[in-house]
Design an enzyme around this catalytic site. Sequence first.
Site, PDB file in Angstrom:
ATOM      1  N   ARG A 164       0.818  -1.216   0.000  1.00  0.00           N
ATOM      2  CA  ARG A 164       0.000   0.000   0.000  1.00  0.00           C
ATOM      3  C   ARG A 164       0.851   1.266   0.000  1.00  0.00           C
ATOM      4  O   ARG A 164       0.458   2.271  -0.592  1.00  0.00           O
ATOM      5  CB  ARG A 164      -0.982  -0.053   1.174  1.00  0.00           C
ATOM      6  CG  ARG A 164      -2.079  -1.070   0.900  1.00  0.00           C
ATOM      7  CD  ARG A 164      -3.062  -1.274   2.041  1.00  0.00           C
ATOM      8  NE  ARG A 164      -4.120  -2.194   1.582  1.00  0.00           N
ATOM      9  CZ  ARG A 164      -5.018  -2.768   2.379  1.00  0.00           C
ATOM     10  NH1 ARG A 164      -5.032  -2.524   3.675  1.00  0.00           N
ATOM     11  NH2 ARG A 164      -5.938  -3.577   1.866  1.00  0.00           N
ATOM     12  N   TYR A 207      -6.567   0.005  -6.630  1.00  0.00           N
ATOM     13  CA  TYR A 207      -5.508  -0.971  -6.321  1.00  0.00           C
ATOM     14  C   TYR A 207      -5.393  -1.280  -4.830  1.00  0.00           C
ATOM     15  O   TYR A 207      -5.465  -0.378  -4.006  1.00  0.00           O
ATOM     16  CB  TYR A 207      -4.147  -0.388  -6.718  1.00  0.00           C
ATOM     17  CG  TYR A 207      -3.669  -0.638  -8.127  1.00  0.00           C
ATOM     18  CD1 TYR A 207      -4.095  -1.714  -8.887  1.00  0.00           C
ATOM     19  CD2 TYR A 207      -2.745   0.217  -8.708  1.00  0.00           C
ATOM     20  CE1 TYR A 207      -3.609  -1.913 -10.180  1.00  0.00           C
ATOM     21  CE2 TYR A 207      -2.254   0.032  -9.994  1.00  0.00           C
ATOM     22  CZ  TYR A 207      -2.690  -1.042 -10.729  1.00  0.00           C
ATOM     23  OH  TYR A 207      -2.212  -1.235 -11.992  1.00  0.00           O
ATOM     24  N   GLU A 208      -5.110  -2.530  -4.516  1.00  0.00           N
ATOM     25  CA  GLU A 208      -4.721  -2.945  -3.154  1.00  0.00           C
ATOM     26  C   GLU A 208      -5.716  -2.509  -2.091  1.00  0.00           C
ATOM     27  O   GLU A 208      -5.334  -2.070  -1.006  1.00  0.00           O
ATOM     28  CB  GLU A 208      -3.332  -2.384  -2.792  1.00  0.00           C
ATOM     29  CG  GLU A 208      -2.205  -2.830  -3.681  1.00  0.00           C
ATOM     30  CD  GLU A 208      -1.887  -4.318  -3.564  1.00  0.00           C
ATOM     31  OE1 GLU A 208      -2.445  -4.980  -2.671  1.00  0.00           O
ATOM     32  OE2 GLU A 208      -1.115  -4.809  -4.386  1.00  0.00           O
ATOM     33  N   GLY A 209      -6.996  -2.665  -2.395  1.00  0.00           N
ATOM     34  CA  GLY A 209      -8.029  -2.249  -1.456  1.00  0.00           C
ATOM     35  C   GLY A 209      -8.544  -0.876  -1.832  1.00  0.00           C
ATOM     36  O   GLY A 209      -7.817   0.105  -1.707  1.00  0.00           O
TER      37      GLY A 209
END
Lengths: 601, 601
Positions: A296, A439-441
């Site tokens: 993140r 992206y990524e959550g």
Amino acid sequence: MATTYFSKRNLHFLLHEVFKAEELAKYEYFSAHDKETFNLVLDSATYIADTIMHPNLRDVDRNQPELKDGKVTVHPKIREYLKAMGDAGLIGAGFSFDHGGQQLPEMINSAVSFILMAANNGMMYTGLTSGAAHLITSFGSPELSEFYVPNLLAGTWQGTMALTEPQAGSSLSDVTTSATPLPDGSYKISGQKVFISAGDHDAADNIIHLMLARIDGAPKGTKGISLFVVPKFRLDEQGNVVDNDVQSTGVYHKLGQKGVPAMYLTMGSNDNTIGYIVGEPHQGLRYMFQMMNEARIGVGMTAAAIATAAYYSALQYARERPQSRRLNEKNLLDAPQTAIINHPDVRRMLLFQKAVTEGSLSLLLEAARLYDISEVAEGEEKENAFLLLDLLMPVAKSYPSEMGVQSVSQSLQTFGGYGFTEDFPVEQLYRDIRITPIYEGTTGIQAQDLLGRKMTQKGGKGPQLLFAEMSKTIREASTHDELKPYAQQLGAELKRTQEVVESLMPHAMNGDTERYLADATLFLELFGIVVVAWQWLKQSVVAKQAMLTQNPQGDELAFYEGKLHTMKFYFHYEVPKTLGLAVRLKDTEVLTIVTEKELAL
Amino acid sequence: MATTYFSKRNLHFLLHEVFKAEELAKYEYFSAHDKETFNLVLDSATYIADTIMHPNLRDVDRNQPELKDGKVTVHPKIREYLKAMGDAGLIGAGFSFDHGGQQLPEMINSAVSFILMAANNGMMYTGLTSGAAHLITSFGSPELSEFYVPNLLAGTWQGTMALTEPQAGSSLSDVTTSATPLPDGSYKISGQKVFISAGDHDAADNIIHLMLARIDGAPKGTKGISLFVVPKFRLDEQGNVVDNDVQSTGVYHKLGQKGVPAMYLTMGSNDNTIGYIVGEPHQGLRYMFQMMNEARIGVGMTAAAIATAAYYSALQYARERPQSRRLNEKNLLDAPQTAIINHPDVRRMLLFQKAVTEGSLSLLLEAARLYDISEVAEGEEKENAFLLLDLLMPVAKSYPSEMGVQSVSQSLQTFGGYGFTEDFPVEQLYRDIRITPIYEGTTGIQAQDLLGRKMTQKGGKGPQLLFAEMSKTIREASTHDELKPYAQQLGAELKRTQEVVESLMPHAMNGDTERYLADATLFLELFGIVVVAWQWLKQSVVAKQAMLTQNPQGDELAFYEGKLHTMKFYFHYEVPKTLGLAVRLKDTEVLTIVTEKELAL
């Protein structure tokens, strides 16, 4: 093509003057390093960025990956880039000497990412490889490390994160890719993965997927998911390289980041995909989430970098483009047109971009510093750094992404009609950055993570630590007359934030999670504004000190004055947004939770 | 491909229930019409939208115009579209019977634009033709009208607005294209124009530019600009069709609206471009600005339409896409995943889109209604309508554009990763809508127009009229218990807005225009929020009345309930944003005006 895509001066200010990266050398793990070795690494990244990446910004975007006859072709410069990154030791820079790395702090690694992604985020390949290799070295067997990691860090093999499935995006507990144990300890893998970035391409000799799958008979939900290494090519029992039956079913064509193929992959079409388990069965999601902070930070850095490149592009244009006269000189028809940077509205747009991008970068380097301490320190120091990082992470991922989208939009607006054309890079950056809030959550997931977990875990120790850090900055700022009003304002914002939390807490206590988290995204927004205000105050304390003690002149003086000015802009223009957010968050009217009477949306 | 791109029910609600379009028939000019003829026109537009436009949304985007050997080729469906629009009488629908039109109100014309642009804004050709023809019929000689207008309204010729030059974008006073008088009363034209939408293409037999140029020896600035008809092909003295030396120098490749070529044109390369003056010399900019409200309604409508199409696409996806469980049911692993519309955060994003798009459409139809009255009424009624329209216009152009960009971004976010791919139309709509805050005066220009001119002209009569209209809505809403709190809130917002204006006015009085307008864009934002709050309250009064008097059931009941719910959402989530804006606008710290000490930006 913009000639500047990031400010080396600002990066050095943050790394060395604000966060004192070199102090990390006091920890044994980083003790081989000093300011000089850090700067050598940054220069090495800048060289790759300048020579291979930035010159191909447009070309990589215009020649997107294509899937033909099961093979994915990417831009020819990608192979050159991967090799250069491997040769420079930049893919494995953060890895231990044992694993062939340089034991560099995440602060420096993420500064490297910042430079690279500002130059050309369409070459976003090596961060994925580092992440995959890091999973193997952290949780995998020595045999896995020995076989896969050197080739990954050399840039000859590509690593990926293979999590998402058609029915399991944000909800990873619904992963269904299956793993059937084989007598030799390996697994037969079957299933589908989507949106796998760099999931297949011809610039690497092998693709190594770090893949989530469910071992036959595993428990339902998150507790039954395991992690596997699934290569594109494997060695058979005789040591021959054979195809591992990972089929490229499709490549997504995307709005932006077109240089990176997002793959639809199918495993086991010919019942011949083998996976090698990483660590223990059923621990896959836990392993993956232990890497999540790193991933993140990477996404936040990508967003900050793209927005920074757009800002410098807009700044250059605003300085060079003459249009109209200043408003108090409207009737001077004979006067030449003035550069648009002299119009207050354009200056406001530019200051907004500067405030967002430099605030984001500051927050991300703060997060990276905490990451480093949480990795190498011990005892309470380690634990506190980890809790603080964990609390800041949803903000450090979302603020740069969400505000970065707005910032690049303002960069585009600065160009007027030209911003909408392919004559300038900003339209591409506008497309590229839009993926970062996903992206990524997604931002919604980050918000639930912040309010639903990070604010309350360990009895709220994270917020306590953060408020203590902020109070420290407030005290330091209060010693300067010029900064004092802003220190007081941050204090008031802290109080407001606490009041908001207190107003929401009863819902959490009552177990009404849905109500508690209904406006979590607005809380994340409010929290982000306050946290970045803290970063700006922190920067301004350092700038003010430097002005008082170093008697800077010329560009140096202007740099520090610009810091103070942008801090003020942030407090006067951005911070007041918390007023409306707090009103909404304390509001008792529920409007977004589905009740029995379904609403006509 | 989304199956729904606008709501006929909502359009009819606004046209017939809220704004009572059929009452316009009381004016002589519109007396041939009634609700039925209006609906026939809307159905005719919907047919074209459904059959020619929407099915080609993607294809028109993917096959952008190309310039080759001096010729511009556009998508083959464009010619079909132009012919269908001409045949249906929709290009000239608003023109008088004398000019071959249908004397339809702008309310209906703009509703037609809304439908068409929601279907496929990449076919944005006919609004330009109507605008060009309207300039000719309004200010040109009968001969010009007779020769050009029939072909334009038939869709066989294309009209354009040729204003912008490389050095004259927002600053039209710096136009340098020259016009040299010829003995026969025509002019020889020489110069360059950029960003001319539909400025050349092969779907029309001729391109008719309405072009700003400066007659030799004309005064400097805005007072020396004249308007000309400059065709691509003209008739020579013998009546032969000859090339008029308007060269297509370049076609801009753009972020969005790729179906429409934005041309770089060069006039007079071979000293052979002839232009025909429209009206009187040196009155060109005045003529153009008299058409500006119409053009700006068009841009606002395009933005509202694009955002509406994106909203319905996101709504459909949110209803169909299962992902995760409801937050209060997280541990039910055996439960099937729920549709994402049931997650409060997704519902919040959808309600935001609904609030923005339906609020925008309402405001634009209000503006169109005022336009109609200002055209056909007499005396004070006409004047008041004009002043009110003039005041609302910067908001009616900017709010749909600026908030539309945000709305489509939330549509995209609703899709998660899929929103970033070309599998769904939303990524295209995200690109398309980004031009709207730039077209026909950027948001910054609109803001200066609002605060610098519209708020103060005629002794502030515009704001007085608006506040009176709002007070009327507040009184009506106050008679319903459910609406009363919102009526009170709007009253408080009005007061806040007035306080902000009062705090700024001293700078205007002192002649410090630069200071007065420094934060004009933030004032426009605040004003827009309040104006759209008024539109939502107005809609909710009508919905509430209908619920009380018509006993609606099923979908009808849900429709009206949805209106009330969205109004509440708007007041609880959007209106509080005025708090922070008002604080900033009343703030005395100046941070965006260049002073002697230049800042390091």
